[in-house]
Design an enzyme around this catalytic site. Structure first.
Site, PDB file in Angstrom:
ATOM      1  N   HIS A 115     -34.646  65.578   4.501  1.00 18.05           N
ATOM      2  CA  HIS A 115     -34.044  66.837   4.070  1.00 18.05           C
ATOM      3  C   HIS A 115     -32.890  67.138   5.009  1.00 18.05           C
ATOM      4  O   HIS A 115     -33.102  67.315   6.212  1.00 18.05           O
ATOM      5  CB  HIS A 115     -35.055  67.981   4.163  1.00 18.05           C
ATOM      6  CG  HIS A 115     -36.256  67.829   3.282  1.00 18.05           C
ATOM      7  ND1 HIS A 115     -36.415  68.526   2.106  1.00 18.05           N
ATOM      8  CD2 HIS A 115     -37.370  67.065   3.403  1.00 18.05           C
ATOM      9  CE1 HIS A 115     -37.579  68.202   1.553  1.00 18.05           C
ATOM     10  NE2 HIS A 115     -38.169  67.325   2.326  1.00 18.05           N
TER      11      HIS A 115
ATOM     12  N   HIS B 125     -37.533  60.126   2.317  1.00 17.96           N
ATOM     13  CA  HIS B 125     -36.325  60.940   2.185  1.00 17.96           C
ATOM     14  C   HIS B 125     -36.245  61.880   3.364  1.00 17.96           C
ATOM     15  O   HIS B 125     -37.275  62.299   3.923  1.00 17.96           O
ATOM     16  CB  HIS B 125     -36.328  61.735   0.869  1.00 17.96           C
ATOM     17  CG  HIS B 125     -37.524  62.618   0.701  1.00 17.96           C
ATOM     18  ND1 HIS B 125     -38.749  62.136   0.308  1.00 17.96           N
ATOM     19  CD2 HIS B 125     -37.698  63.949   0.904  1.00 17.96           C
ATOM     20  CE1 HIS B 125     -39.630  63.122   0.268  1.00 17.96           C
ATOM     21  NE2 HIS B 125     -39.022  64.248   0.643  1.00 17.96           N
TER      22      HIS B 125
HETATM   23  P1  5GP Z   1     -41.246  66.662   0.380  1.00 18.79           P
HETATM   24  O1  5GP Z   1     -42.130  67.766  -0.137  1.00 18.79           O
HETATM   25  O2  5GP Z   1     -41.790  65.305  -0.044  1.00 18.79           O
HETATM   26  O3  5GP Z   1     -40.910  66.728   1.822  1.00 18.79           O
HETATM   27  O4  5GP Z   1     -39.851  66.840  -0.342  1.00 18.79           O
HETATM   28  C1  5GP Z   1     -39.685  66.608  -1.703  1.00 18.79           C
HETATM   29  C2  5GP Z   1     -38.502  67.414  -2.156  1.00 18.79           C
HETATM   30  O5  5GP Z   1     -38.041  66.846  -3.368  1.00 18.79           O
HETATM   31  C3  5GP Z   1     -38.810  68.876  -2.427  1.00 18.79           C
HETATM   32  O6  5GP Z   1     -37.978  69.695  -1.623  1.00 18.79           O
HETATM   33  C4  5GP Z   1     -38.524  69.033  -3.930  1.00 18.79           C
HETATM   34  O7  5GP Z   1     -37.895  70.259  -4.212  1.00 18.79           O
HETATM   35  C5  5GP Z   1     -37.628  67.864  -4.227  1.00 18.79           C
HETATM   36  N1  5GP Z   1     -37.765  67.288  -5.543  1.00 18.79           N
HETATM   37  C6  5GP Z   1     -38.928  66.933  -6.153  1.00 18.79           C
HETATM   38  N2  5GP Z   1     -38.671  66.393  -7.363  1.00 18.79           N
HETATM   39  C7  5GP Z   1     -37.313  66.400  -7.504  1.00 18.79           C
HETATM   40  C8  5GP Z   1     -36.440  65.963  -8.553  1.00 18.79           C
HETATM   41  O8  5GP Z   1     -36.860  65.464  -9.600  1.00 18.79           O
HETATM   42  N3  5GP Z   1     -35.113  66.141  -8.340  1.00 18.79           N
HETATM   43  C9  5GP Z   1     -34.628  66.694  -7.204  1.00 18.79           C
HETATM   44  N4  5GP Z   1     -33.286  66.809  -7.098  1.00 18.79           N
HETATM   45  N5  5GP Z   1     -35.412  67.111  -6.193  1.00 18.79           N
HETATM   46  C10 5GP Z   1     -36.748  66.972  -6.350  1.00 18.79           C
END
Ligand code: 5GP
Ligand code: ZN
Length: 118
Positions: free
Chosen positions: A106, A104
């Site tokens: 951001h 994903h």
């Molecule tokens: P990472 O830490 O992998 O770069 O980003 C994961 C992102 O996913 C985080 O910013 C977190 O807030 C978001 N996130 C995690 N679980 C969920 C979810 O169940 N729903 C949504 N909408 N965002 C999520």
């Protein structure tokens, strides 16, 4: 979907099995609001098909990635940050802050951004 992916929260969002505020989707791409936004606009843009992280990207993902960035630019316009500027970042691996192991990006905007990101 393989058994190992049924526990993937973003695969569950794609399947409609977990709630999310979806702002845009195409056949291959989904964009939904981060549940813990770190900027006025904080949307996650992801492929619907599971890929663990950017480390797993191969040439076969080229068309999907092009579509993903087209979706991102569309969302930036729709969220009214196209003029003020926006950032796309993908954390790759736990050491870089990745906590969900479904690729994903951001998409963040609506405030000034520091550089380098910490
Ligand atoms: P990472 O830490 O992998 O770069 O980003 C994961 C992102 O996913 C985080 O910013 C977190 O807030 C978001 N996130 C995690 N679980 C969920 C979810 O169940 N729903 C949504 N909408 N965002 C999520
Ligand atoms: Zn997944």
């Amino acid at each position: 979907m393989t058994e190992g992916l049924s526990g993937c929260v973003f695969c569950r969002i794609v399947a409609g099995e977990a709630p999310a505020e979806i702002v845009h989707e195409t056949d291959r791409i989904i964009a939904f609001r981060d549940r813990n936004p770190r900027a006025p606009v904080h949307v996650l843009v992801a492929p619907k098909d599971h890929v663990d992280s950017a480390a797993e990207i191969g040439p076969e993902h080229g068309d999907m990635l092009a579509e993903l960035f087209v979706v991102a630019a569309h969302v930036a316009r729709a969220e009214r940050v196209a003029e003020s500027g926006w950032r796309m970042v993908t954390n790759t691996g736990p050491g870089a802050g990745q906590s969900v192991f479904h690729l994903h990006f951001h998409l963040m905007g609506g405030r000034s951004m520091g550089w380098p990101p910490g």
